[in-house]
Design a protein around this motif. Structure first.
Motif, PDB file in Angstrom:
ATOM      1  N   THR A 191      -8.571  -9.537  39.490  1.00 52.60           N
ATOM      2  CA  THR A 191      -7.373  -9.892  38.745  1.00 52.60           C
ATOM      3  C   THR A 191      -6.186  -9.384  39.551  1.00 52.60           C
ATOM      4  N   LEU A 192      -5.287 -10.297  39.902  1.00 52.54           N
ATOM      5  CA  LEU A 192      -4.148  -9.964  40.753  1.00 52.54           C
ATOM      6  C   LEU A 192      -2.839 -10.361  40.079  1.00 52.54           C
TER       7      LEU A 192
ATOM      8  N   GLY B   3       4.184 -13.686  38.629  1.00 49.16           N
ATOM      9  CA  GLY B   3       4.764 -12.970  37.495  1.00 49.16           C
ATOM     10  C   GLY B   3       3.814 -12.639  36.372  1.00 49.16           C
ATOM     11  N   LYS B   4       2.519 -12.837  36.561  1.00 48.42           N
ATOM     12  CA  LYS B   4       1.550 -12.484  35.519  1.00 48.42           C
ATOM     13  C   LYS B   4       0.212 -12.159  36.167  1.00 48.42           C
ATOM     14  N   GLU B   5      -0.665 -11.537  35.391  1.00 49.32           N
ATOM     15  CA  GLU B   5      -1.998 -11.216  35.870  1.00 49.32           C
ATOM     16  C   GLU B   5      -2.857 -12.482  35.854  1.00 49.32           C
ATOM     17  N   GLN B   6      -3.502 -12.788  36.983  1.00 54.37           N
ATOM     18  CA  GLN B   6      -4.340 -13.971  37.059  1.00 54.37           C
ATOM     19  C   GLN B   6      -5.697 -13.612  37.636  1.00 54.37           C
ATOM     20  N   GLU B   7      -6.736 -14.265  37.106  1.00 54.49           N
ATOM     21  CA  GLU B   7      -8.066 -14.090  37.643  1.00 54.49           C
ATOM     22  C   GLU B   7      -8.229 -14.999  38.852  1.00 54.49           C
TER      23      GLU B   7
ATOM     24  N   SER C  14      -7.296 -21.350  35.250  1.00 53.52           N
ATOM     25  CA  SER C  14      -6.181 -21.928  34.504  1.00 53.52           C
ATOM     26  C   SER C  14      -6.067 -21.253  33.145  1.00 53.52           C
ATOM     27  N   GLU C  15      -4.973 -21.512  32.453  1.00 55.07           N
ATOM     28  CA  GLU C  15      -4.772 -20.927  31.123  1.00 55.07           C
ATOM     29  C   GLU C  15      -5.805 -21.433  30.122  1.00 55.07           C
ATOM     30  N   SER C  16      -6.367 -22.618  30.388  1.00 53.16           N
ATOM     31  CA  SER C  16      -7.393 -23.162  29.496  1.00 53.16           C
ATOM     32  C   SER C  16      -8.771 -22.562  29.775  1.00 53.16           C
ATOM     33  N   GLY C  17      -8.875 -21.714  30.803  1.00 53.69           N
ATOM     34  CA  GLY C  17     -10.133 -21.040  31.108  1.00 53.69           C
ATOM     35  C   GLY C  17     -10.985 -21.740  32.148  1.00 53.69           C
TER      36      GLY C  17
END
Length: 148
Positions: free
Chosen positions: A89-90, A94-98, A125-128
């Motif tokens: 997770t980085l 501007g947000k934490e992303q996998e 993605s935000e939808s997983g």
């Protein structure tokens, strides 16, 4: 080329510092990268997913005949799939992303066999769902995949 003109303009201000140029995929061409390397800059950017990449050639045996090989085995999608996949997770955009990635130091054909660090990465993605893979390349082979 506009990017090279901009670099020439600010080159004197950098005064020998260690510089990494992060560029858009449009500029990830041999002529631009070699121009940056000639100035002592390292380059990081996205390249085409089908970029030809190779292992280093095997060491020559004593008394071996023939011309030495320039490249080792080609990296194909099948070989890439056998690389260890890591997940982190980085803080990106501007947000934490996998992010899941595979990485290796290989020879880039379009750079005349130069050793580079390549990272095949996918973002969640935000939808997983995992988005399609991107190929990042760094001329500084000692950087970690997370740094790239």
């Amino acid at each position: 080329m506009a990017a090279k003109t901009l670099i020439r303009a600010v080159y004197r201000l950098l005064d020998g510092r260690k510089v990494r140029v992060l560029v858009d995929s449009w500029y990830m061409r041999r002529i631009f990268i070699e121009s940056m390397l000639a100035r002592g800059f390292d380059v990081i950017g996205q390249v085409r997913i089908d970029t030809r990449l190779y292992d280093e050639p095997p060491k020559r045996k004593k008394g071996q005949r023939g011309r030495p090989r320039k490249y080792g085995r080609k990296y194909t999608p099948k070989r890439i799939a056998h690389l260890k996949r890591s997940m982190v997770t980085l803080p990106l955009y501007g947000k934490e992303q996998e992010v899941r990635y595979r990485s290796k130091v290989l020879m880039a054909h379009f750079l005349g066999g130069r050793l580079v660090r390549v990272v095949w990465c996918e973002f969640k993605s935000e939808s997983g769902h995992w988005k399609k893979a991107h190929l990042l390349l760094s001329t500084d082979a000692i950087l970690t995949p997370e740094q790239i």
